[in-house]
Design a protein around this motif. Sequence first.
Motif, PDB file in Angstrom:
ATOM      1  N   LEU A  14      25.614  66.257 -52.172  1.00 26.04           N
ATOM      2  CA  LEU A  14      26.687  66.272 -51.545  1.00 26.04           C
ATOM      3  C   LEU A  14      26.763  65.769 -50.107  1.00 26.04           C
ATOM      4  CD1 LEU A  14      29.736  67.024 -51.763  1.00 26.04           C
ATOM      5  CD2 LEU A  14      29.228  69.368 -51.323  1.00 26.04           C
ATOM      6  N   GLY A  15      25.735  66.276 -49.565  1.00 25.45           N
ATOM      7  CA  GLY A  15      25.455  65.928 -48.076  1.00 25.45           C
ATOM      8  C   GLY A  15      25.234  64.268 -47.671  1.00 25.45           C
ATOM      9  N   ILE A  16      24.479  63.882 -49.022  1.00 28.67           N
ATOM     10  CA  ILE A  16      24.211  62.309 -48.817  1.00 28.67           C
ATOM     11  C   ILE A  16      25.561  61.674 -48.864  1.00 28.67           C
ATOM     12  CG2 ILE A  16      23.055  60.426 -50.033  1.00 28.67           C
ATOM     13  CD1 ILE A  16      20.630  62.265 -50.485  1.00 28.67           C
ATOM     14  N   TYR A  17      26.435  62.262 -49.995  1.00 28.96           N
ATOM     15  CA  TYR A  17      27.626  61.613 -50.532  1.00 28.96           C
ATOM     16  C   TYR A  17      28.488  61.661 -49.109  1.00 28.96           C
ATOM     17  CZ  TYR A  17      32.386  61.008 -52.152  1.00 28.96           C
ATOM     18  OH  TYR A  17      33.659  60.708 -52.208  1.00 28.96           O
ATOM     19  N   ASN A  18      28.609  62.562 -48.507  1.00 25.78           N
ATOM     20  CA  ASN A  18      29.431  62.937 -47.189  1.00 25.78           C
ATOM     21  C   ASN A  18      29.122  61.602 -46.038  1.00 25.78           C
ATOM     22  OD1 ASN A  18      31.189  65.030 -47.570  1.00 25.78           O
ATOM     23  ND2 ASN A  18      30.581  66.280 -46.229  1.00 25.78           N
ATOM     24  N   ILE A  19      27.730  61.610 -45.799  1.00 26.43           N
ATOM     25  CA  ILE A  19      27.395  60.573 -44.898  1.00 26.43           C
ATOM     26  C   ILE A  19      27.820  59.097 -45.266  1.00 26.43           C
ATOM     27  CG2 ILE A  19      25.302  59.154 -44.103  1.00 26.43           C
ATOM     28  CD1 ILE A  19      25.690  62.152 -42.735  1.00 26.43           C
ATOM     29  N   GLY A  20      27.636  58.919 -46.633  1.00 24.32           N
ATOM     30  CA  GLY A  20      28.221  57.517 -47.095  1.00 24.32           C
ATOM     31  C   GLY A  20      29.664  57.502 -47.037  1.00 24.32           C
ATOM     32  N   TYR A  21      30.440  58.514 -47.444  1.00 26.35           N
ATOM     33  CA  TYR A  21      31.803  58.618 -47.277  1.00 26.35           C
ATOM     34  C   TYR A  21      32.424  58.413 -45.884  1.00 26.35           C
ATOM     35  CZ  TYR A  21      36.784  59.927 -48.269  1.00 26.35           C
ATOM     36  OH  TYR A  21      38.156  59.950 -48.205  1.00 26.35           O
ATOM     37  N   PHE A  22      31.790  59.010 -45.023  1.00 29.10           N
ATOM     38  CA  PHE A  22      32.071  58.882 -43.794  1.00 29.10           C
ATOM     39  C   PHE A  22      31.881  57.602 -43.142  1.00 29.10           C
ATOM     40  CE2 PHE A  22      29.780  58.182 -39.475  1.00 29.10           C
ATOM     41  CZ  PHE A  22      30.946  58.481 -38.580  1.00 29.10           C
ATOM     42  N   LEU A  23      30.924  56.591 -43.296  1.00 33.66           N
ATOM     43  CA  LEU A  23      30.818  55.542 -42.992  1.00 33.66           C
ATOM     44  C   LEU A  23      31.727  54.391 -43.358  1.00 33.66           C
ATOM     45  CD1 LEU A  23      26.961  54.995 -42.951  1.00 33.66           C
ATOM     46  CD2 LEU A  23      28.607  54.919 -41.121  1.00 33.66           C
ATOM     47  N   ALA A  24      32.344  54.637 -44.832  1.00 33.00           N
ATOM     48  CA  ALA A  24      33.169  53.924 -45.556  1.00 33.00           C
ATOM     49  C   ALA A  24      34.681  54.088 -45.111  1.00 33.00           C
ATOM     50  CB  ALA A  24      32.783  53.931 -46.898  1.00 33.00           C
ATOM     51  N   SER A  25      34.931  55.452 -44.987  1.00 35.22           N
ATOM     52  CA  SER A  25      36.417  55.724 -45.016  1.00 35.22           C
ATOM     53  C   SER A  25      37.041  55.552 -43.621  1.00 35.22           C
ATOM     54  CB  SER A  25      36.301  57.269 -45.234  1.00 35.22           C
ATOM     55  OG  SER A  25      35.789  58.039 -44.307  1.00 35.22           O
ATOM     56  N   PHE A  26      36.197  55.193 -42.397  1.00 30.40           N
ATOM     57  CA  PHE A  26      36.968  55.329 -41.209  1.00 30.40           C
ATOM     58  C   PHE A  26      37.823  54.252 -40.935  1.00 30.40           C
ATOM     59  CE2 PHE A  26      35.267  52.347 -38.086  1.00 30.40           C
ATOM     60  CZ  PHE A  26      34.212  51.998 -38.226  1.00 30.40           C
ATOM     61  N   PRO A  27      37.800  53.119 -41.749  1.00 29.28           N
ATOM     62  CA  PRO A  27      38.877  52.085 -41.641  1.00 29.28           C
ATOM     63  C   PRO A  27      40.118  52.691 -42.174  1.00 29.28           C
ATOM     64  CG  PRO A  27      36.748  50.840 -42.177  1.00 29.28           C
ATOM     65  CD  PRO A  27      36.674  52.539 -42.220  1.00 29.28           C
ATOM     66  N   LEU A  28      40.056  53.209 -43.147  1.00 32.07           N
ATOM     67  CA  LEU A  28      41.229  53.633 -43.772  1.00 32.07           C
ATOM     68  C   LEU A  28      41.910  54.827 -42.913  1.00 32.07           C
ATOM     69  CD1 LEU A  28      43.186  53.905 -46.281  1.00 32.07           C
ATOM     70  CD2 LEU A  28      41.654  55.423 -47.383  1.00 32.07           C
ATOM     71  N   LEU A  29      41.045  55.600 -42.569  1.00 30.06           N
ATOM     72  CA  LEU A  29      41.636  56.803 -41.863  1.00 30.06           C
ATOM     73  C   LEU A  29      42.255  56.299 -40.365  1.00 30.06           C
ATOM     74  CD1 LEU A  29      38.555  59.387 -41.969  1.00 30.06           C
ATOM     75  CD2 LEU A  29      40.833  59.500 -43.201  1.00 30.06           C
ATOM     76  N   LEU A  30      41.461  55.449 -39.803  1.00 31.96           N
ATOM     77  CA  LEU A  30      42.160  54.653 -38.537  1.00 31.96           C
ATOM     78  C   LEU A  30      43.632  54.047 -39.078  1.00 31.96           C
ATOM     79  CD1 LEU A  30      42.273  53.432 -35.682  1.00 31.96           C
ATOM     80  CD2 LEU A  30      40.824  51.484 -36.600  1.00 31.96           C
ATOM     81  N   GLY A  31      43.779  53.267 -39.871  1.00 33.34           N
ATOM     82  CA  GLY A  31      44.841  52.438 -40.523  1.00 33.34           C
ATOM     83  C   GLY A  31      45.938  53.733 -40.762  1.00 33.34           C
ATOM     84  N   THR A  32      45.419  54.853 -41.470  1.00 38.28           N
ATOM     85  CA  THR A  32      46.758  56.079 -41.813  1.00 38.28           C
ATOM     86  C   THR A  32      47.053  56.795 -40.403  1.00 38.28           C
ATOM     87  OG1 THR A  32      45.419  56.404 -43.981  1.00 38.28           O
ATOM     88  CG2 THR A  32      46.673  58.120 -42.931  1.00 38.28           C
ATOM     89  N   MET A  33      46.083  56.765 -39.594  1.00 38.20           N
ATOM     90  CA  MET A  33      46.346  57.422 -37.923  1.00 38.20           C
ATOM     91  C   MET A  33      47.486  56.503 -37.315  1.00 38.20           C
ATOM     92  SD  MET A  33      44.134  58.476 -34.899  1.00 38.20           S
ATOM     93  CE  MET A  33      43.138  59.416 -36.058  1.00 38.20           C
TER      94      MET A  33
END
Length: 464
Positions: free
Chosen positions: A260-279
Motif C-alpha cells: 500500500l505504501g508503494i502504491y501511494n508513491i506511484g499514485y502520488f506521482l501520477a495523480s497530481f496533473p488531475l488534482l491540479l486540473g480539479t483545483m
Amino acid sequence: MTGGVGYRAMMQNFLRGEGLAARAMRSSALTVGGYAGSQAMRLASNLILTRLLFPEAFGTMALVMLVMQGLAMFSDVGTAPAIMQSKRGDDPEFLDTAWTIQVIRGVCLWIATCILAYPAAQFYNTPELVQLLPVAGFSLIIAGFGPTRIHSANRHLILGRVTVIDLCTQAVSLLAAIVFALVTQSVWALVVSGIVSVVVQLALYSRFLPGRSNRLRWEKESAQELVRFGRWIFLSTVAGFILSQGDKLVLGKYLSLQGLGIYNIGYFLASFPLLLGTMVIRRVLIPLYRERPPKESRENFLKFRKLRFLLSAMIFAMLFTLSFLGVGLVDLLYDSRYALAGGIVVLVAAMQVPHIIALTYDQAAVAAGDSDQYFVLAATRAGLTLTGLVLGAQYYGLTGALLGQGAAYLLSYPVVVWLARRQGCWDPFHDAAFAVLGVALAALAIWMNLEAISGLIAMNSPPN
C-alpha cells in the motif's frame, strides 16, 4: 510601438484589472503556480521521507488518512460551495452561521475518529491505528475553526494571499515531518506534521486574510439555506469519498502495508496533473459559470470551449509526460524498495483519461445551485467505481482494480452528457478530440512500460 503599448496594457490588465476575465486569469495563474510549488515540496518531502522511513509507514499513514478523509467527506455540508454560489455569500450573518456549523462539525468528527479507531485497526489488521487515529483526528477540530474568509477569497477570485499562506504552511509541515522522522523513525512523524500543518494554516489565515473575524451565531434563514444546499452536497461528497479514496479503501484490505505504501508513491506521482486540473476548475469555473452561464448565449459557450480545450490540453501534457517517463522517473527519484511504483504511475495515468475529458462539466451544476443534479453524477461514478475496484481487485489484484476504476469512468460518461446538456455546456467536439488523443497516448505509454506493468502481478495476492 503600438504592439508594445498593447502588450503593456494587456499585462497591466492581467496584474491589476478587476474585470471577471482578468480575475479568472490571475486566479488560474496563481492556482497553477501555487500548485506547482506545493507539488515540488511534496516531492521533496517524499524523496527525503522515503529514505528516513520504511514503506510500511506510508501504508499505515494512508489508512489513517483514509479514515479521517472518509469522516470529513461523509459529514460535508457544502459550506465552501454554498458561500461561493449563494447570493448571501458576503452576508456576515450567513458567514457566521456557516462557520458555527463548521466548528460543531469539527468536534463531532474528532469524536467519531476516536470511536472508529479500534474497528479500523481490526478491519485492516493494523493495531497502531488505535493510537494514531485519535491523535491525528484532533486536526479536524482545529480545521473546523478555519475562517470563512478563505471561501470569500475563492468566491471573488482573490487568491494571492491564499496561495502564499498555503505554500508557507506546507513548508513548515515538511520541516516538521523531517525533524520528527529523524527523531522517531516512525509513522508518528507524519501524524505530528499533519497537526502542525493545520495549526499553522489556521494562524496564518486568521492573521493575514482580509475580512472580519467570525463569531458563533445561528441565523435561522441562513441555516435553512445551508441545509437545503448542503443536503445534496453531503450526499455528493459521500460519493466523492469513494471516488477519491475508494482505491485505498479496497486495496488497504488486499495489499500489505508495504504494498500500500508503494502504491501511494506511484499514485502520488501520477495523480497530481488531475488534482491540479480539479483545483483550477473548482476555483475558477464556479465563479465563471455563475456569472456567465454557457446556456445563456452562444458567445458564452464558445468562451468556455476555449477554456475547456486549454485546461484539458494542460492536464494531458503533464499527465502523459509523467506516464512516458514512468519507470525511469521512479528509478531516478526513489530507491529499489519503490521500483514497482513505476508501473503504477503508467496505469493510473492511463485510467484517468475518461475522467479528465469530463472534468469541466460537473461544476456548472454546482454554480447554478443544482446540487441534486451534481449528486446524480457523483453517485453514479461512486457506485461504478466501487464495483470496478472490488471486482477488479478480487479477480486480478492491483492491476484489475486500476482497470476497473478506468472502466467506471468510461461507463459514467452518459450521465456526464446528461448533466452537461441540462446546463448547456456539453461540447462533443472537445470530448471526441481528447478521447482519440487520450487513447493513443495511453496505449503508447503502456507499450513503452510494458515490462514494468507486468511486474505488478507480484502485488496481486492479499496479505492475509
